[in-house]
Design a protein around this motif. Sequence first.
Motif, PDB file in Angstrom:
ATOM      1  N   ALA A   1      -0.482   7.243   2.458  1.00 30.69           N
ATOM      2  CA  ALA A   1       0.032   8.612   2.634  1.00 30.69           C
ATOM      3  C   ALA A   1       1.541   8.605   2.853  1.00 30.69           C
ATOM      4  N   GLY A   2       2.041   7.628   3.589  1.00 33.42           N
ATOM      5  CA  GLY A   2       3.490   7.527   3.804  1.00 33.42           C
ATOM      6  C   GLY A   2       4.246   7.378   2.498  1.00 33.42           C
ATOM      7  N   GLY A   3       3.732   6.561   1.601  1.00 35.27           N
ATOM      8  CA  GLY A   3       4.339   6.422   0.286  1.00 35.27           C
ATOM      9  C   GLY A   3       4.183   7.687  -0.538  1.00 35.27           C
ATOM     10  N   TRP A   4       2.994   8.255  -0.483  1.00 40.56           N
ATOM     11  CA  TRP A   4       2.703   9.477  -1.228  1.00 40.56           C
ATOM     12  C   TRP A   4       3.681  10.592  -0.849  1.00 40.56           C
ATOM     13  N   LEU A   5       3.934  10.696   0.434  1.00 42.49           N
ATOM     14  CA  LEU A   5       4.816  11.756   0.928  1.00 42.49           C
ATOM     15  C   LEU A   5       6.294  11.371   0.838  1.00 42.49           C
ATOM     16  N   ARG A   6       6.574  10.209   0.291  1.00 38.60           N
ATOM     17  CA  ARG A   6       7.939   9.721   0.102  1.00 38.60           C
ATOM     18  C   ARG A   6       8.724   9.660   1.416  1.00 38.60           C
ATOM     19  N   LEU A   7       8.041   9.169   2.458  1.00 34.94           N
ATOM     20  CA  LEU A   7       8.756   8.953   3.715  1.00 34.94           C
ATOM     21  C   LEU A   7       9.842   7.912   3.470  1.00 34.94           C
ATOM     22  N   SER A   8      10.861   7.956   4.281  1.00 38.11           N
ATOM     23  CA  SER A   8      11.938   6.982   4.184  1.00 38.11           C
ATOM     24  C   SER A   8      11.374   5.567   4.255  1.00 38.11           C
ATOM     25  N   LEU A   9      11.795   4.731   3.309  1.00 37.41           N
ATOM     26  CA  LEU A   9      11.330   3.347   3.305  1.00 37.41           C
ATOM     27  C   LEU A   9      11.733   2.637   4.595  1.00 37.41           C
ATOM     28  N   LEU A  10      12.948   2.849   5.060  1.00 39.28           N
ATOM     29  CA  LEU A  10      13.424   2.173   6.263  1.00 39.28           C
ATOM     30  C   LEU A  10      12.643   2.604   7.502  1.00 39.28           C
TER      31      LEU A  10
ATOM     32  N   GLY B   1      -5.522   2.501   8.876  1.00 43.55           N
ATOM     33  CA  GLY B   1      -4.157   2.056   8.615  1.00 43.55           C
ATOM     34  C   GLY B   1      -3.758   2.071   7.154  1.00 43.55           C
ATOM     35  N   ASP B   2      -4.662   1.630   6.282  1.00 47.64           N
ATOM     36  CA  ASP B   2      -4.344   1.622   4.853  1.00 47.64           C
ATOM     37  C   ASP B   2      -4.075   3.037   4.350  1.00 47.64           C
ATOM     38  N   GLY B   3      -4.878   3.977   4.803  1.00 49.39           N
ATOM     39  CA  GLY B   3      -4.690   5.368   4.398  1.00 49.39           C
ATOM     40  C   GLY B   3      -3.375   5.936   4.884  1.00 49.39           C
ATOM     41  N   LEU B   4      -2.970   5.553   6.093  1.00 49.38           N
ATOM     42  CA  LEU B   4      -1.692   6.029   6.618  1.00 49.38           C
ATOM     43  C   LEU B   4      -0.526   5.499   5.797  1.00 49.38           C
ATOM     44  N   CYS B   5      -0.576   4.212   5.443  1.00 46.91           N
ATOM     45  CA  CYS B   5       0.495   3.626   4.629  1.00 46.91           C
ATOM     46  C   CYS B   5       0.532   4.260   3.241  1.00 46.91           C
TER      47      CYS B   5
ATOM     48  N   SER C   1       6.842   9.334  10.062  1.00 51.82           N
ATOM     49  CA  SER C   1       6.820   7.868  10.149  1.00 51.82           C
ATOM     50  C   SER C   1       6.177   7.353  11.425  1.00 51.82           C
ATOM     51  N   TRP C   2       6.183   8.156  12.487  1.00 50.65           N
ATOM     52  CA  TRP C   2       5.553   7.728  13.745  1.00 50.65           C
ATOM     53  C   TRP C   2       4.081   7.400  13.547  1.00 50.65           C
ATOM     54  N   ALA C   3       3.427   8.087  12.616  1.00 47.56           N
ATOM     55  CA  ALA C   3       2.007   7.823  12.353  1.00 47.56           C
ATOM     56  C   ALA C   3       1.804   6.390  11.870  1.00 47.56           C
ATOM     57  N   LEU C   4       2.818   5.823  11.242  1.00 46.96           N
ATOM     58  CA  LEU C   4       2.691   4.475  10.691  1.00 46.96           C
ATOM     59  C   LEU C   4       2.701   3.390  11.768  1.00 46.96           C
ATOM     60  N   LEU C   5       3.002   3.759  12.999  1.00 46.71           N
ATOM     61  CA  LEU C   5       2.839   2.810  14.105  1.00 46.71           C
ATOM     62  C   LEU C   5       1.383   2.355  14.212  1.00 46.71           C
TER      63      LEU C   5
ATOM     64  N   THR D   1       0.831  -1.199   0.000  1.00 49.11           N
ATOM     65  CA  THR D   1       0.000   0.000   0.000  1.00 49.11           C
ATOM     66  C   THR D   1       0.867   1.251   0.000  1.00 49.11           C
ATOM     67  N   TRP D   2       1.970   1.225   0.753  1.00 45.91           N
ATOM     68  CA  TRP D   2       2.926   2.346   0.777  1.00 45.91           C
ATOM     69  C   TRP D   2       3.456   2.590  -0.634  1.00 45.91           C
ATOM     70  N   TRP D   3       3.836   1.520  -1.319  1.00 48.61           N
ATOM     71  CA  TRP D   3       4.352   1.622  -2.676  1.00 48.61           C
ATOM     72  C   TRP D   3       3.293   2.180  -3.623  1.00 48.61           C
ATOM     73  N   LEU D   4       2.035   1.753  -3.455  1.00 47.73           N
ATOM     74  CA  LEU D   4       0.952   2.291  -4.287  1.00 47.73           C
ATOM     75  C   LEU D   4       0.814   3.798  -4.087  1.00 47.73           C
ATOM     76  N   GLY D   5       0.994   4.254  -2.859  1.00 46.65           N
ATOM     77  CA  GLY D   5       0.969   5.697  -2.587  1.00 46.65           C
ATOM     78  C   GLY D   5       2.102   6.406  -3.298  1.00 46.65           C
ATOM     79  N   LEU D   6       3.281   5.819  -3.279  1.00 47.27           N
ATOM     80  CA  LEU D   6       4.438   6.394  -3.963  1.00 47.27           C
ATOM     81  C   LEU D   6       4.171   6.486  -5.466  1.00 47.27           C
ATOM     82  N   TRP D   7       3.632   5.419  -6.028  1.00 42.86           N
ATOM     83  CA  TRP D   7       3.312   5.384  -7.451  1.00 42.86           C
ATOM     84  C   TRP D   7       2.233   6.408  -7.791  1.00 42.86           C
ATOM     85  N   ALA D   8       1.180   6.476  -6.972  1.00 42.23           N
ATOM     86  CA  ALA D   8       0.068   7.397  -7.247  1.00 42.23           C
ATOM     87  C   ALA D   8       0.521   8.850  -7.188  1.00 42.23           C
TER      88      ALA D   8
END
Length: 140
Positions: free
Chosen positions: A109-118, A103-107, A91-95, A59-66
């Motif tokens: 969004a994390g990809g969308w915002l290009r948060l660090s993968l690690l 949760g899906d929306g947070l993941c 990234s703390w939000a992804l806890l 889902t994070w990757w889909l956000g990055l792609w979108a």
Amino acid sequence: MQLESLGPLGLFISAFISSTVAPGGSEAILAYLVNSQQHSVSQLVAIASIGNTLGALTTWWLGLWAAKKYPAEALAKQHQKSLNTVRRWGSWALLFSWLPLVGDGLCFAGGWLRLSLLSSLLAIFLGKVLRYIAVAYAFV
């Protein structure tokens, strides 16, 4: 064939699917398998956590792609709220990626915002592990 009849593999599949945009019931399968006492609880928690984390990273990757294809205004209202939350907490939000519906929306969004993968991976995994530990030990 029911996923719980596949044992740990069924748990992994269910956990993966449950963490993508598709609904799932990995907690029920984990509880069933813990109750059957055929596998160690720590093994089951690890399998569920890894499967669920990989689904969340999808889902994070889909956000990055979108983010490369669509402007933020084109996102659904649910994702707008998630974007604001992740912008604020990073990234703390992804806890809290384990939360149903949120949760899906947070993941995403994390990809969308290009948060660090690690950092995203670590936060997602920690949240998932803690949730599955709680579920597993409720049924020991």
